[in-house]
Structure formats: C-alpha cells, structure tokens
Write a protein that holds these residues in place. Structure first.
Motif, PDB file in Angstrom:
ATOM      1  N   ILE A 262       0.857  -1.187   0.000  1.00 54.83           N
ATOM      2  CA  ILE A 262       0.000   0.000   0.000  1.00 54.83           C
ATOM      3  C   ILE A 262       0.894   1.239   0.000  1.00 54.83           C
ATOM      4  CG2 ILE A 262      -1.834   1.232   1.212  1.00 54.83           C
ATOM      5  CD1 ILE A 262      -2.675  -1.562   0.234  1.00 54.83           C
ATOM      6  N   LYS A 263       0.799   2.004  -1.059  1.00 54.84           N
ATOM      7  CA  LYS A 263       1.637   3.191  -1.195  1.00 54.84           C
ATOM      8  C   LYS A 263       1.264   4.213  -0.119  1.00 54.84           C
ATOM      9  CE  LYS A 263       1.233   5.583  -4.991  1.00 54.84           C
ATOM     10  NZ  LYS A 263       0.723   6.770  -5.148  1.00 54.84           N
ATOM     11  N   ALA A 264       2.251   4.823   0.493  1.00 55.81           N
ATOM     12  CA  ALA A 264       1.966   5.867   1.479  1.00 55.81           C
ATOM     13  C   ALA A 264       1.543   7.138   0.740  1.00 55.81           C
ATOM     14  CB  ALA A 264       3.198   6.118   2.336  1.00 55.81           C
ATOM     15  N   ASP A 265       0.242   7.259   0.552  1.00 59.59           N
ATOM     16  CA  ASP A 265      -0.293   8.346  -0.261  1.00 59.59           C
ATOM     17  C   ASP A 265      -0.446   9.610   0.589  1.00 59.59           C
ATOM     18  OD1 ASP A 265      -1.690  10.018  -1.917  1.00 59.59           O
ATOM     19  OD2 ASP A 265      -3.134   8.482  -2.559  1.00 59.59           O
ATOM     20  N   VAL A 266       0.629  10.355   0.676  1.00 56.61           N
ATOM     21  CA  VAL A 266       0.652  11.513   1.565  1.00 56.61           C
ATOM     22  C   VAL A 266      -0.348  12.590   1.129  1.00 56.61           C
ATOM     23  CG1 VAL A 266       2.122  13.318   2.541  1.00 56.61           C
ATOM     24  CG2 VAL A 266       3.042  11.037   2.171  1.00 56.61           C
ATOM     25  N   ASP A 267      -0.520  12.727  -0.180  1.00 53.99           N
ATOM     26  CA  ASP A 267      -1.472  13.729  -0.671  1.00 53.99           C
ATOM     27  C   ASP A 267      -2.886  13.453  -0.186  1.00 53.99           C
ATOM     28  OD1 ASP A 267       0.466  15.095  -1.926  1.00 53.99           O
ATOM     29  OD2 ASP A 267       0.170  14.158  -3.900  1.00 53.99           O
ATOM     30  N   LEU A 268      -3.267  12.182  -0.260  1.00 54.28           N
ATOM     31  CA  LEU A 268      -4.607  11.809   0.189  1.00 54.28           C
ATOM     32  C   LEU A 268      -4.776  12.140   1.674  1.00 54.28           C
ATOM     33  CD1 LEU A 268      -7.316  10.443  -0.434  1.00 54.28           C
ATOM     34  CD2 LEU A 268      -6.258   8.244   0.118  1.00 54.28           C
ATOM     35  N   LEU A 323      -6.674   4.703   2.879  1.00 60.22           N
ATOM     36  CA  LEU A 323      -5.518   4.447   2.015  1.00 60.22           C
ATOM     37  C   LEU A 323      -5.651   3.109   1.303  1.00 60.22           C
ATOM     38  CD1 LEU A 323      -2.626   5.584   4.365  1.00 60.22           C
ATOM     39  CD2 LEU A 323      -3.252   6.614   2.178  1.00 60.22           C
ATOM     40  N   VAL A 324      -6.089   2.110   2.044  1.00 54.98           N
ATOM     41  CA  VAL A 324      -6.143   0.753   1.497  1.00 54.98           C
ATOM     42  C   VAL A 324      -7.239   0.611   0.436  1.00 54.98           C
ATOM     43  CG1 VAL A 324      -6.522  -1.678   2.075  1.00 54.98           C
ATOM     44  CG2 VAL A 324      -5.100  -0.260   3.554  1.00 54.98           C
ATOM     45  N   THR A 325      -8.441   1.123   0.708  1.00 58.07           N
ATOM     46  CA  THR A 325      -9.516   0.976  -0.305  1.00 58.07           C
ATOM     47  C   THR A 325      -9.202   1.796  -1.545  1.00 58.07           C
ATOM     48  OG1 THR A 325     -10.783   2.638   0.913  1.00 58.07           O
ATOM     49  CG2 THR A 325     -11.626   0.379   0.888  1.00 58.07           C
ATOM     50  N   ARG A 326      -8.608   2.948  -1.331  1.00 58.85           N
ATOM     51  CA  ARG A 326      -8.288   3.789  -2.485  1.00 58.85           C
ATOM     52  C   ARG A 326      -7.346   3.086  -3.453  1.00 58.85           C
ATOM     53  NH1 ARG A 326      -8.790   9.206  -3.115  1.00 58.85           N
ATOM     54  NH2 ARG A 326     -10.905   9.763  -2.517  1.00 58.85           N
ATOM     55  N   GLN A 327      -6.593   2.132  -2.942  1.00 55.27           N
ATOM     56  CA  GLN A 327      -5.659   1.430  -3.823  1.00 55.27           C
ATOM     57  C   GLN A 327      -6.219   0.090  -4.257  1.00 55.27           C
ATOM     58  OE1 GLN A 327      -1.542   1.917  -2.479  1.00 55.27           O
ATOM     59  NE2 GLN A 327      -2.182   3.769  -1.395  1.00 55.27           N
ATOM     60  N   GLY A 328      -7.564  -0.003  -4.169  1.00 62.39           N
ATOM     61  CA  GLY A 328      -8.239  -1.146  -4.766  1.00 62.39           C
ATOM     62  C   GLY A 328      -8.422  -2.367  -3.884  1.00 62.39           C
ATOM     63  N   TRP A 329      -8.173  -2.225  -2.583  1.00 65.58           N
ATOM     64  CA  TRP A 329      -8.307  -3.376  -1.694  1.00 65.58           C
ATOM     65  C   TRP A 329      -9.486  -3.217  -0.747  1.00 65.58           C
ATOM     66  CZ3 TRP A 329      -5.176  -7.658  -2.129  1.00 65.58           C
ATOM     67  CH2 TRP A 329      -4.061  -7.510  -2.964  1.00 65.58           C
ATOM     68  N   GLY A 390     -14.985  -8.984  -4.663  1.00 65.09           N
ATOM     69  CA  GLY A 390     -13.737  -8.254  -4.478  1.00 65.09           C
ATOM     70  C   GLY A 390     -13.843  -6.748  -4.719  1.00 65.09           C
ATOM     71  N   GLU A 391     -15.082  -6.218  -4.681  1.00 57.61           N
ATOM     72  CA  GLU A 391     -15.225  -4.770  -4.851  1.00 57.61           C
ATOM     73  C   GLU A 391     -14.526  -4.049  -3.714  1.00 57.61           C
ATOM     74  OE1 GLU A 391     -18.940  -2.758  -5.606  1.00 57.61           O
ATOM     75  OE2 GLU A 391     -19.669  -4.517  -6.701  1.00 57.61           O
ATOM     76  N   PRO A 392     -13.668  -3.076  -4.041  1.00 57.83           N
ATOM     77  CA  PRO A 392     -12.985  -2.382  -2.958  1.00 57.83           C
ATOM     78  C   PRO A 392     -13.976  -1.625  -2.078  1.00 57.83           C
ATOM     79  CG  PRO A 392     -12.469  -1.404  -5.104  1.00 57.83           C
ATOM     80  CD  PRO A 392     -13.283  -2.607  -5.368  1.00 57.83           C
ATOM     81  N   MET A 393     -13.945  -1.865  -0.801  1.00 59.06           N
ATOM     82  CA  MET A 393     -14.799  -1.125   0.131  1.00 59.06           C
ATOM     83  C   MET A 393     -14.352  -1.381   1.559  1.00 59.06           C
ATOM     84  SD  MET A 393     -18.388  -3.192   0.306  1.00 59.06           S
ATOM     85  CE  MET A 393     -18.736  -3.773  -1.335  1.00 59.06           C
ATOM     86  N   ILE A 394     -14.890  -0.540   2.430  1.00 61.49           N
ATOM     87  CA  ILE A 394     -14.638  -0.731   3.858  1.00 61.49           C
ATOM     88  C   ILE A 394     -15.850  -1.447   4.426  1.00 61.49           C
ATOM     89  CG2 ILE A 394     -14.207   0.408   6.064  1.00 61.49           C
ATOM     90  CD1 ILE A 394     -13.053   2.788   4.412  1.00 61.49           C
ATOM     91  N   ILE A 395     -15.631  -2.622   4.975  1.00 60.56           N
ATOM     92  CA  ILE A 395     -16.734  -3.446   5.468  1.00 60.56           C
ATOM     93  C   ILE A 395     -16.719  -3.405   6.996  1.00 60.56           C
ATOM     94  CG2 ILE A 395     -17.728  -5.763   5.482  1.00 60.56           C
ATOM     95  CD1 ILE A 395     -15.569  -6.091   2.960  1.00 60.56           C
ATOM     96  N   ILE A 396     -17.767  -2.839   7.570  1.00 59.43           N
ATOM     97  CA  ILE A 396     -17.809  -2.706   9.027  1.00 59.43           C
ATOM     98  C   ILE A 396     -18.861  -3.645   9.580  1.00 59.43           C
ATOM     99  CG2 ILE A 396     -18.201  -1.105  10.948  1.00 59.43           C
ATOM    100  CD1 ILE A 396     -17.404   1.154   9.000  1.00 59.43           C
ATOM    101  N   GLY A 397     -18.549  -4.374  10.614  1.00 63.30           N
ATOM    102  CA  GLY A 397     -19.542  -5.280  11.167  1.00 63.30           C
ATOM    103  C   GLY A 397     -19.083  -5.894  12.468  1.00 63.30           C
ATOM    104  N   THR A 398     -19.924  -6.798  12.953  1.00 62.35           N
ATOM    105  CA  THR A 398     -19.501  -7.526  14.144  1.00 62.35           C
ATOM    106  C   THR A 398     -18.590  -8.655  13.673  1.00 62.35           C
ATOM    107  OG1 THR A 398     -21.444  -8.897  13.938  1.00 62.35           O
ATOM    108  CG2 THR A 398     -21.573  -7.060  15.482  1.00 62.35           C
ATOM    109  N   HIS A 399     -17.655  -9.010  14.531  1.00 61.63           N
ATOM    110  CA  HIS A 399     -16.717 -10.040  14.121  1.00 61.63           C
ATOM    111  C   HIS A 399     -17.439 -11.348  13.829  1.00 61.63           C
ATOM    112  CE1 HIS A 399     -17.200 -10.857  18.379  1.00 61.63           C
ATOM    113  NE2 HIS A 399     -16.940 -12.100  18.066  1.00 61.63           N
ATOM    114  N   ALA A 400     -18.480 -11.625  14.595  1.00 62.41           N
ATOM    115  CA  ALA A 400     -19.201 -12.891  14.454  1.00 62.41           C
ATOM    116  C   ALA A 400     -19.713 -13.030  13.028  1.00 62.41           C
ATOM    117  CB  ALA A 400     -20.359 -12.949  15.438  1.00 62.41           C
ATOM    118  N   LEU A 401     -20.361 -11.968  12.567  1.00 58.12           N
ATOM    119  CA  LEU A 401     -20.975 -12.020  11.260  1.00 58.12           C
ATOM    120  C   LEU A 401     -19.937 -12.082  10.143  1.00 58.12           C
ATOM    121  CD1 LEU A 401     -24.020 -11.787  10.497  1.00 58.12           C
ATOM    122  CD2 LEU A 401     -23.294  -9.657   9.422  1.00 58.12           C
TER     123      LEU A 401
END
Ligand code: ADP
Ligand code: MG
Length: 738
Positions: A262-268, A323-329, A390-401
């Motif tokens: 993951i590139k350290a995208d300082v501008d972002l 940073l991570v989602t912006r780079q496609g992960w 594999g769509e880049p996104m931030i997935i928030i949830g309970t660990h169980a689920l």
C-alpha cells in the motif's frame, strides 16, 4: 559434562510417563493427570508456591513457645480419643528424647495411631503451642511427621516433610503437598545430576543461572531461601527465553509472507486532514505514519494500536482504511457489538463525506451501504455478493458475522477494535482470511486496537511478535474527569446533582456489579473481579451488592421519577439492548442503569456522569474503562465511585482513581495489586505463573530477549543447539501463545 549414555537416560526420564514411575498408583496418576501432569518433566515443573521453614532442629528441652521447629524423638505413648458428637478425633502422643518429653496432638488423623507405633523414632515438625489448661505445658500441634526407624535406633535419613525448607504446593482434592513431596523427592535424588539442560552453557554462565538438575533440587527442596530464589530465577529466565524464541520465530515466519503493497499516499492524507475540524494529536500522526510505513513493505503488518479511552484510535483506523480501499483493496473493521459497529459506520461515513468510495455495515439486523456518500439499505445477499466479488470497500460489522458469512476476496487490511474483547483463538482466525491473487497467497495487514494499556514489561514478555503504537495524549479539547469516592451518606447529594445535570441535557450512567438481586456464591453473573474478591475478602456475601434490576426500580420510581431512566444488561435480548443503547445515544434517556456491558467503546457525547455502584468489586483498569464512557466532549464530566464504607484497603485502592486519570499507570498499579487477569480480561489471562513472576523484572526480560535474538541470529533453526531444540519443542507443545 555428562556422558552420552547418561544423556539418553536423562532425556528419557523427563519424558517418561508418570504411569511408569514406581510408587505412583492409578488413583494418584489420575489426580496428577488432572493437573495436567503427564510426564516426569511435568511433575518436576510443578513448583511449590512457598516453603515451610522447619530448618530449626531442636532438643525437646530447648523448645520455645510459638516457634516452629523440628525434633527427633521416640514415641512413648499414642492414643486416639473420639468425640463422636463433634465428629472429631484427637490423637495424642507422648514423645521423648534424651532431654525430656513432650506431647504431640493431631486432629482427625486416627490412622496415625497405627502409623506411628510406640518405640518408633520419628521426626516431627510444627508449631510449639501452649496447653490452655496447664499453661506451663508445651505441645506440638498437628506436626508434620516422618518415621526415621520403627525400632527406635538412630540412623541418617532423607527427610521430605519435616526438616529444612519444606515445599508447599497448590493442592487439589486428594493430592496433598505431602504426596507431591513423596513423588518428587526420589526422582530428584536419583536423576538431578544427570538431566540434560536445554539452556546453553554460556547463558547459564553469563547470568549465573543454576543448571537444570540443581535448579530442580533447589526449587523443590532448597538449601536456603536464597538458593530457592536463584532456582526460580533460572526457570523464569528459561520461560521468558523460550517465549522470546517462539515469538521471534513467529515473526520471522510472518516476514516471509506476502501482503498488499500500500503506497503511502501523503497527498490523500493531507486532503483528508484539511477537511478535519481539528488537528490530529502528535501520537495519532506518529501511529498513522508507522502504519503507512508497515503497509508499504509488502509484508503483512501486525500492529497493535493502544490508546486510552477517547484518545482517537478510530480516526487512525479510518485513515489507514481509506488508504487501502483507495488502492483497490478491501478492509474489514470488526467490532465486538452491533451497536459499536453501527457507531463506526456512522463515524466512517461522516468523516469520509466528500471522498468517493464504498463503506458498508453488516450486522445481524442491518445491511447498509454508503456509495460515494449516498447511504441506503441494501439486501444482505447482494452486499455479500459485492464483497465476494472483491469490490474495494470498507466493510464494518460484528466479528461474528464477518467471520461466518463474508469472504472478502481482496482483503488488504483487517481492523479489530477492542481487541482485548476477543479470545486469542478468535483473533488468530480473524487474521487468517487470505486473498489469493494470481495463484499467490496475499495476507491482509492487521491492525488491532485496544484501550487496555499493556504495561511495557508485559508487552515485552508476551507480545514480542507484535509492533505497538501508543496514543499517549488526549485530544487537546478534553477536560479531565473529576473523580470522587462517595460514601453512603453522600449519595443523596449525587442523586440531586444527576437531576440538575439532566436539566442541562446531560446524561448519567449507573453501573451495577450484578444483574439480579439474589446473591449466590459462585453465581456466573458475578463479574470476574467480584469472584476474585469473593476469595480475597471473603466478606463479599455480607455486602449488599447492587443489581441492575433492583436499582432500576428504585431509581425510576423513588429517586428520579421525573427523569427518563433506562436499563441495560447482558440477559436482555439483543434488540432490547440495542434499543436501550440507541435511546441513550440519541438523548432519549437521562439515566442508563447498566452492568459492565457498557464497558465497550460506545460514544455517548452528552453523558457527563458515571456512577459506579459497588466500586470495590472492580479492578482499577476496569473502573478506568467505565470512566472513559464520559468526558468525551469539552464539557466537565464526573465519575462517582460508590463505596460501601471506608474499609481501609478498599478505599485506598479507590482513592488512587481520584488522583489518577492515566490508564497506563492504573494498569501498572493493577498489575502489581491484583495480577494480570484484571486488566487483560479473563479471556487472555492464561499467562504462565513464571511470566507473571518475570513482570517485576524488566532486566531479566530484556536479557532473555537479547539472548534469544543472539541464538537465532547464528542458528535460526536451533540445529546447533539440539538440547535447546528439544526443550523448545516441548515448551511449544504446552504453551499457547500467539
Ligand atoms: P477511542 O480511542 O476511545 O476509540 P475515539 O476514536 O472514539 O476514541 O475518539 C473519541 C472522540 O474524539 C471522537 O468523537 C473523535 O471524533 C474525537 N477525536 C479523535 N481525534 C481527535 C483529535 N485529534 N482532536 C479532537 N477530537 C478528536
Ligand atoms: Mg474506540
């Protein structure tokens, strides 16, 4: 040096099954196994926790009232009286040596009449006591005993129970210290000199550590307290040293794995910070910088972000995720509860407003997607499909689920919030979700977060394979919370204060130690700490321990009938719990009466008062966590520790809270006062005793770490150190560290 043949014999003896040892019958074997003792090595590593001092050898005429001493004497008379009504038997013996005679008395051991026959020469050790009726008459009360000879003739004998420093072991039903000494002593006598030591000679020399055999001898049957301590130091060193080897090897293995670069995208980052209504704290910047550097390497990050409640960990996680989602992960953010997950979703979408990208929430009852800032409900299967694609996104949830249902195929970062809430095993599986790209395994970076400060010694000792970032300071706008210990007569004033704060729109939490009123010993609803105190103080049953249900009634009907009072505890249905918590977060409640479930990082910005009932029952670190639920804005907040009375030690402990607002120093104090279980949470407290012992000795930990590094640098597979390797393999099979 020992000869080759002896080496094999010795190796065999430590690995030998206890079943094959003469004198250990099936009944005892079962009891030993129950303690986890299967081999001779296990048994020898079952150390005493203290010693009884029978090193004073005396003649009968020289005995002094009150002392603990050993005598060798002949049994002249022995007789047992039964007092049936009291289910009591008293065995009384008259013993004599050349200087005089004396009585010895045992309770409820009628068999001694047979075991210690008249004429036998015995060695007795115990406390010299005074006869209540005839004050000038001394006797030995319940002395430890051993037969020297049945015929009465004097001979040298090898004492296990009555002479010198006698080991006392933690006992279970049917396995006494006497039995353990009986098994351990002959093994040590026979084999101690032939044991193969796993620790290399140079290390023993450098740190003046006893070799293995001597150490076993001195820890079980010490020559003096000093030698016992030296023996213990050796084993502590060994334990820490092996732990360090283990952690270093894990680390080395980790370093060979691939992770997304993951590139350290300082501008972002700059762009984000320009929109932020406040400045990051210095530590937040440092932590973020460390994370950016880790993720750039292409090897998986394993970093723990430690910071007091309210220090702003979420924001660090958020920026890393961006940073991570912006780079496609993909990123997963796991919270221990649905409410907390929801709160994170709200925080993420709020702060990421204006930044293109997807954030979704997945809990048992909800599935939401924010697509370039547009938030809407999306059917769960559809959302899960997007994730699996594999769509880049931030997935928030309970660990169980997330763990059960969701398989992100392009996972770049796993964030675990409140990591101390998860068991060790659970955490292992959390981090093992792997993306396979182009036939190559790519491991996600791992960022765990905790508000539980881990004292430096402990992190050195057991977290050697994890990098740690610490948020040292609080955001500048915070006012320190005013903390006070409140005695019963002062409570009414606090209740009035709650009312006046409520008029300003400020809210109050009340924490109770229990859910329901009845007090039953061993009740599973007792908080872990309370159960400990039960043992520590013994008087807990007499305390009138407050329960949520009871207090809810009293508060809503008698004390604050004019306020909106809610209740929250672990036995309520998930929906009811969420409902109560959401009401509190929205400001629809003035007071929430709750159990310690509240501990988890919920942000209720208008809560200004935290009342903790039965505050004595909680550890300092836990009290500090509760306190962290208030004081989240720039409004003055208060924490009131309701104490039962002014029992000295208890209030002294609570008084520490009044002066101390720093979670780190509280955790260190807790560690010394109460041991590690309290601040690590019970799930994690399986820390070996020896490591516990080491926590007081930073130097030793550092030395062991240095030596482990040195050895692995020249011999990474321990090929050149076969004895160490053997010991290490054995250690690994017994210890469950990450
Ligand atoms: P915790 O470390 O306990 O998880 P949070 O991340 O929930 O703390 O942060 C607590 C509050 O402080 C949040 O409302 C957050 O927006 C705010 N915050 C975070 N960083 C700063 C900062 N540098 N200055 C001011 N407020 C901040
Ligand atoms: Mg938090």
């Amino acid at each position: 040096m020992v000869s080759g043949s002896k080496q094999t014999a010795a190796k065999n003896i430590l690995n030998k099954d206890l079943a094959d040892i003469k004198g250990i019958g099936p009944a005892y074997l079962k009891r030993l196994n129950k303690l986890g003792l299967k081999t001779v090595g296990d048994l020898l590593r079952y150390f005493p926790f203290r010693y009884q001092d029978f090193s004073e050898n005396k003649k009968i005429a020289d005995l002094v009232l009150g002392e603990t001493a050993n005598v060798e004497a002949t049994i002249e008379k022995i007789k047992t009286n039964h007092i049936w009504a009291r289910k009591l038997s008293i065995t009384e013996a008259t013993i004599a040596d050349e200087t005089g005679s004396l009585k010895a008395v045992w309770y409820n051991q009628p068999y001694l009449e047979k075991n210690l026959p008249v004429g036998a020469l015995v060695s007795l050790a115990g406390k010299v006591t005074q006869n209540k009726k005839a004050k000038n008459k001394l006797f030995l009360s319940n002395p430890a005993y051993e037969i020297i000879s049945l015929t009465g003739e004097s001979r040298s004998f090898n004492s296990k129970h009555t002479q010198g420093l006698i080991p006392v072991y933690s006992e279970t039903r049917g396995l006494t210290s006497r039995a353990l000494r009986y098994f351990i002593k002959p093994i040590i006598d026979e084999y101690a000199n032939t044991l193969v030591d796993g620790l290399p000679e140079e290390i023993l020399k450098t740190y003046k550590l006893y070799p293995l055999g001597r150490a076993f001898k001195e820890i079980h049957f010490p020559t003096s307290i000093d030698t016992a301590e030296r023996a213990r130091k050796r084993f502590t060193f060994e334990e820490v040293f092996l732990t360090q080897i283990h952690l270093l090897q894990l680390r080395a293995k980790f370093q060979t794995l691939k992770a997304p670069k993951i590139k350290a995208d300082v501008d972002l980052v700059k762009q984000f910070l320009e929109k932020l209504p406040f400045q990051l704290t210095r530590s937040q910047k440092e932590a973020l910088w460390q994370i950016m550097q880790d993720m750039e390497t292409g090897r998986p990050m394993n970093r723990l972000l430690e910071g007091d409640v309210g220090s702003g960990k979420t924001l660090v996680a958020l920026l890393s995720s961006l940073l991570v989602t912006r780079q496609g992960w993909q990123v997963t953010v796991m919270a221990p509860t649905a409410i907390l997950a929801k709160q994170h979703f709200q925080t993420f979408t709020k702060f990421l407003d204006g930044f293109p990208g997807k954030v979704c929430l997945l809990t048992a009852n909800e599935s939401l997607l924010s697509d370039d800032g547009l938030i809407g409900s999306v059917p769960k299967p559809l959302l899960i499909k997007k994730i699996c694609n594999g769509e880049p996104m931030i997935i928030i949830g309970t660990h169980a689920l997330i763990q059960k249902k969701v398989k992100p195929t392009k996972l770049g970062l796993v964030v675990i919030d409140e990591q101390h809430r998860f068991g060790t095993e659970q955490r292992k599986t959390l981090g093992s979700n792997i993306a396979v790209t182009g036939g190559q395994k790519i491991w996600p970076h791992l960022l765990s977060m905790t508000a539980t400060p881990i004292p430096r010694t402990l992190s050195l000792a057991i977290y050697g394979n994890i990098d740690i970032s610490i948020l040292k300071e609080m955001p500048a706008d915070r006012k320190p919370i005013t903390t006070k210990v409140i005695l019963p007569y002062q409570q009414a004033a606090i209740y009035d204060f709650v009312r006046s704060e409520a008029k300003l729109g400020h809210q109050t939490f009340v924490i109770c130690p229990r859910i329901e009123p009845p007090i039953i010993e061993g009740d599973a609803n007792l908080p872990q700490n309370a159960r400990k105190n039960l043992l520590a103080y013994g008087e807990w049953l007499e305390q009138d321990v407050k329960s949520v249900k009871q207090e809810y009634e009293t508060f809503s009907q008698d004390i604050w009938p004019d306020l909106r009072v809610g209740m929250l505890h672990g036995k309520m249905k998930v929906q009811e719990k969420d409902e109560a918590m959401l009401k509190m977060m929205r400001g629809d409640l003035d007071v929430l009466v709750a159990t310690s479930v509240i501990e988890i990082g919920i942000d209720v910005p208008h809560a200004t008062i935290m009342i903790i009932e039965g505050a004595e029952l909680f550890g300092l670190a836990q009290l500090h966590q509760f306190r962290g639920r208030v004081g989240r804005r720039d409004i003055q907040s208060y924490c009131y520790l309701f104490a039962k009375d002014s029992a000295k030690t208890v209030s002294a402990r609570l008084k520490i809270m009044e002066k101390n607002n720093d979670g780190f120093s509280l955790a260190e104090k807790d560690l010394l006062l109460r041991g590690p279980g309290d601040f690590l949470g019970h799930k994690q407290s399986g820390i070996p005793d020896l490591i516990m012992n080491a926590l007081k000795n930073t130097e030793l930990i550092e030395a062991a770490q240095k030596e482990a590094k040195k050895i692995l640098a020249s011999d990474p597979t321990l090929k050149i150190h076969p004895n160490l390797l053997t010991r290490y393999e054995e250690f690994k099979s017994k210890v469950h560290l990450e």
